[in-house]
Design a protein around this motif. Structure first.
Motif, short mmCIF file in Angstrom:
data_model
loop_
_atom_site.label_atom_id
_atom_site.label_comp_id
_atom_site.label_asym_id
_atom_site.label_seq_id
_atom_site.Cartn_x
_atom_site.Cartn_y
_atom_site.Cartn_z
N ALA C 224 5.16 22.13 -28.16
CA ALA C 224 4.38 23.07 -27.36
C ALA C 224 4.85 23.10 -25.91
N GLU C 225 5.17 21.93 -25.37
CA GLU C 225 5.58 21.85 -23.96
C GLU C 225 6.88 22.63 -23.73
N GLU C 226 7.79 22.53 -24.71
CA GLU C 226 9.06 23.24 -24.58
C GLU C 226 8.84 24.75 -24.63
N GLN C 227 7.97 25.16 -25.55
CA GLN C 227 7.70 26.59 -25.68
C GLN C 227 7.02 27.12 -24.41
N GLU C 228 6.10 26.32 -23.89
CA GLU C 228 5.43 26.77 -22.66
C GLU C 228 6.43 26.89 -21.51
N ALA C 229 7.37 25.96 -21.46
CA ALA C 229 8.39 26.03 -20.40
C ALA C 229 9.21 27.32 -20.53
N THR C 230 9.53 27.69 -21.77
CA THR C 230 10.25 28.96 -21.99
C THR C 230 9.40 30.12 -21.52
N ASN C 231 8.12 30.12 -21.91
CA ASN C 231 7.23 31.21 -21.51
C ASN C 231 7.12 31.31 -19.99
N LEU C 232 7.00 30.17 -19.34
CA LEU C 232 6.87 30.18 -17.87
C LEU C 232 8.15 30.70 -17.21
N ARG C 233 9.30 30.31 -17.78
CA ARG C 233 10.58 30.79 -17.25
C ARG C 233 10.68 32.30 -17.40
N LEU C 234 10.27 32.80 -18.58
CA LEU C 234 10.31 34.24 -18.83
C LEU C 234 9.38 34.97 -17.85
N GLN C 235 8.17 34.43 -17.69
CA GLN C 235 7.20 35.10 -16.81
C GLN C 235 7.70 35.13 -15.37
N ALA C 236 8.38 34.06 -14.95
CA ALA C 236 8.92 34.03 -13.59
C ALA C 236 9.99 35.11 -13.42
N LYS C 237 10.78 35.29 -14.48
CA LYS C 237 11.81 36.34 -14.44
C LYS C 237 11.18 37.72 -14.35
N TYR C 238 10.12 37.94 -15.15
CA TYR C 238 9.46 39.24 -15.16
C TYR C 238 8.87 39.55 -13.79
N LYS C 239 8.36 38.50 -13.14
CA LYS C 239 7.79 38.66 -11.80
C LYS C 239 8.89 39.09 -10.82
N GLU C 240 10.02 38.43 -10.94
CA GLU C 240 11.15 38.76 -10.08
C GLU C 240 11.60 40.21 -10.32
#
Lengths: 253, 80, 361
Positions: C224-240
């Motif tokens: 779960a932690e790995e998947q959340e890290a992926t999700n957070l990375r994606l969301q940061a990109k979308y914000k950018e």
């Protein structure tokens, strides 16, 4: 001469290939995946093609094949590995590209991708692990499940009335003109694994000769899914799977 | 005629005790150890080391590739 | 010297792909976009640039070929129309999860189901809100001319590689089938493996050389932690992407009292409605989102201070209007006018709708 002396003074005749990583495999004890992984890794090492080989892993127990073979990997959606391999080989024809798929992946959900990649004669090696059951999802029926075989979704045994016939994908693939090499092997003994390695090597070699698709099926066990000990599963496989899926070279052109 | 002498080393902690090596050994060298490893598996060991011919069957058929094999050829045995 | 030609929107996608140094196209025939692959097959770029063009056995296979090609760091693309793009959704989700660059073209037709082969904009939700599973976004470009069909191929690839997020050109049957004058892009060579590594980094599956670790492209994370890290990375990109890549165009909006909001082919029709309204002394303007993700939320919010009300015009049952309403956040009325089934609204009926829904309220 005792064991210590032999180890100290004797020749090292077998050690784990460097193409396998040091990570412990997550597979159940006795799982055929491990032996086939090793066979592929040894062929890659013997051919010296580690730098030029790209594997496509499936969905299923062997989804993590990329953790064990130290090469570049693409992890495909369920059944789609041949599509990925098609593009990869066409875009990088100088690479050795192989797919690794279980029976659910290749013979059920990915049947179309498998047949069409073979029919186009993609210059790839396709490896098909057939143990007649879905392993990772907990032992459900596969297209290759034998008639009468009990699985989680055929608890009283597969029947033709309910589920149709056991699918022999390899036999379907063999007549396709795009396919140059079709062989069916097992990996239950060292002798069988040595033969399998020769088939895999041939498949890799074919993929560089523009001859078309090479297709190697490995009749395998899923002792957890079959609810047997590893050794008993191998015996059951020889007794029940081999008559339905006879081993040997089916096509070599 | 002098026999080829072999020896195998099982990576005990990585062995899952599946027994396929034992089944595939042509000389009945291997057996399950009574003791268990850290994972709780009865790992394979050389019960009859004098029978080992270093054929590597066990190592090749081992799904987890935890066996290393050594061998001494008869000529070398004479010289040693 | 610029290369000016009279071409169909779909044909231009093919021309632009070859010219921008695309490495591979994988498609499956479907009306109204089959000219993309037909043009590629006729132009046979494998003889010139070395570009691979392949007709796959299905849309599912085509998008997964794109996945495989993208894993190799190559510039790869596919095109389809609505029902075909539905089939591609699994692959699109995997591409997003594995953070792979690629270009997908959707020449929309009416749905649901087999629907009609006539133009539609009914895939806005599917495209912008994520048609596949999981939290992901695509970079979505909405062309309203044949020229933009040309321009957005290169732009789509550029943005997609910059962020390693798949880009989609959300077109429709009208733009795809329409013939217009187009200035074709200058020709760029395909990148070599060395150039790919130099420009994008060494992440692609090109073979594990001795000097690097293995490259594995996967979207799988059982922990779960790995998947959340992926999700957070994606969301940061979308914000950018939301902060840096918004593209939009305004038409007679500076002094507007009412604002039409329309994308793609609808924006062409709306500009006519704006012109005739202006002749009648009505201060009507338009804003055209060019990127549907990232959406010009801030810009529309700004206009809420200036105008008395908005109306979106879409060839669907009201999809983008939801994003406009979120941007306006209740400050001014946001109306909607739409036609479906492949019917293209006329400038006149948009005017009637404006009178009824906005001006007289």
């Amino acid at each position: 001469m005792d064991v210590k002396e032999i180890i100290a003074k004797g020749d090292l005749v077998y050690e784990k290939t460097k193409v396998l990583t040091d990570k412990e495999m997550h597979y159940c004890p006795g799982c055929t995946h491990g032996t086939v992984h090793k066979a592929i890794a040894e062929v890659i090492e013997e051919m010296g093609i580690q730098e030029k080989t790209i594997g496509i892993s499936p969905v299923g127990c062997s989804v993590f094949a990329y953790e064990y073979l130290h090469i570049d990997w693409q992890q495909a959606a369920h059944g789609r590995a041949p599509a990925l391999a098609t593009a990869t080989k066409r875009l990088m024809p100088e690479k050795y590209v192989f797919t690794y798929q279980g029976d659910g992946d290749i013979a059920s959900i990915g049947c179309a991708e498998a047949i069409h990649a073979c029919n186009r004669g993609e210059n790839i090696l396709m490896i098909f692990i057939n143990n007649g059951i879905y392993g990772m999802t907990g032992g459900q029926m596969a297209p290759t499940t034998l008639d009468g075989m009990k699985t989680a979704t055929s608890p009283t045994g597969r029947t033709v009335e309910q589920n149709g016939y056991t699918l022999d994908l390899t036999k379907m693939i063999a007549p396709l003109p795009g396919v140059c090499y079709v062989a069916r092997h097992s990996a239950d003994t060292a002798a069988a694994t040595r033969k399998l390695k020769r088939a895999l090597k041939k498949g890799f070699e074919n993929s560089m000769k523009n001859k078309g698709t090479s297709f190697v099926e490995v009749i395998s066990t899923c002792n957890s899914g079959w609810k047997m000990s590893p050794v008993a599963a191998n015996e059951w496989m020889r007794e029940n799977m081999f008559p339905v899926f006879p081993l040997g070279t089916i096509k070599d052109e | 005629m002098a026999k080829v002498k072999g020896a195998v080393v099982v990576d005990i902690e990585k062995c899952k005790g599946c027994g396929i090596c034992i089944d595939d050994c042509p000389t009945d060298t291997l057996a399950f150890e009574r003791a268990v490893n850290g994972k709780g598996y009865h790992y394979a060991y050389m019960k009859a080391p004098e029978l080992c011919i270093g054929c590597s069957n066990c190592a090749i058929s081992c799904p987890d590739t935890v066996i290393t094999v050594y061998r001494v050829k008869p000529e070398r045995k004479k010289t040693s | 010297m610029s290369d000016v030609k009279l071409l169909k929107g779909n044909e231009v996608i093919a021309e632009a792909a070859i010219r921008c140094g695309c490495d591979g196209y994988f498609g499956y025939p479907i009306t109204p976009q089959s000219e993309v692959m037909e043009t590629l097959m006729e132009r046979a770029p494998w003889n010139t640039t070395g570009m691979v063009v392949l007709q796959a056995e299905s849309e599912v296979a085509a998008i997964n070929m794109v996945y495989g090609g993208a894993c190799c760091g190559k510039k790869v693309m596919t095109s389809s129309s609505s029902p075909g793009v539905s089939l591609k959704q699994e692959g699109i989700s995997y591409l997003c999860g594995a953070e792979l660059p690629c270009l997908i073209v959707n020449v929309q037709r009416g749905g649901p189901g087999l629907g009609t082969i006539q133009p539609s904009q009914a895939d806005y939700f599917q495209t912008v809100k994520g048609g596949g599973h999981g939290d992901y976004k695509l970079i979505v470009l909405a062309p309203n001319s044949v020229q933009e069909m040309n321009d957005f191929v290169d732009l789509g690839f550029e943005l997609s590689f910059k962020y390693r997020v798949p880009a989609m050109i959300l077109s429709d049957g009208m733009i795809g089938q329409m013939m217009e004058k187009v200035t074709l892009s200058p020709k760029k060579p395909r990148r070599t493996e060395e150039e790919i590594i130099k420009e994008d980094g060494d992440w692609a599956t090109t073979g594990k050389t001795a000097d690097r670790e293995q490259n594995v492209i996967t979207s799988l994370a059982l922990k779960a932690e790995e998947q959340e890290a992926t999700n957070l990375r994606l969301q940061a990109k979308y914000k950018e992407i939301q902060e840096n890549e918004v593209r939009y165009e305004t038409y007679k909006a500076d002094d507007a009292e009412y604002l039409l909001v329309a994308f793609g082919s609808c924006s062409r029709i709306c500009s006519k409605t704006v012109d005739t309204a202006r002749e009648d002394g009505i201060k009507l303007g338009m804003i055209r989102p060019i990127t549907l993700f990232p959406f010009p939320t801030k810009q529309i919010k700004e206009f809420a201070k200036q105008v008395k009300g908005f109306m979106t015009v879409e060839m669907n049952a009201g999809q983008m209007v939801e994003d406009v309403r979120l941007a306006v956040n209740g400050e001014k009325p946001v109306e909607f006018y739409g036609r479906f089934g492949g019917i293209i609204p006329s400038p006149e009926e948009i005017r009637v709708a404006l009178e009824k829904q906005l001006f007289n309220k």
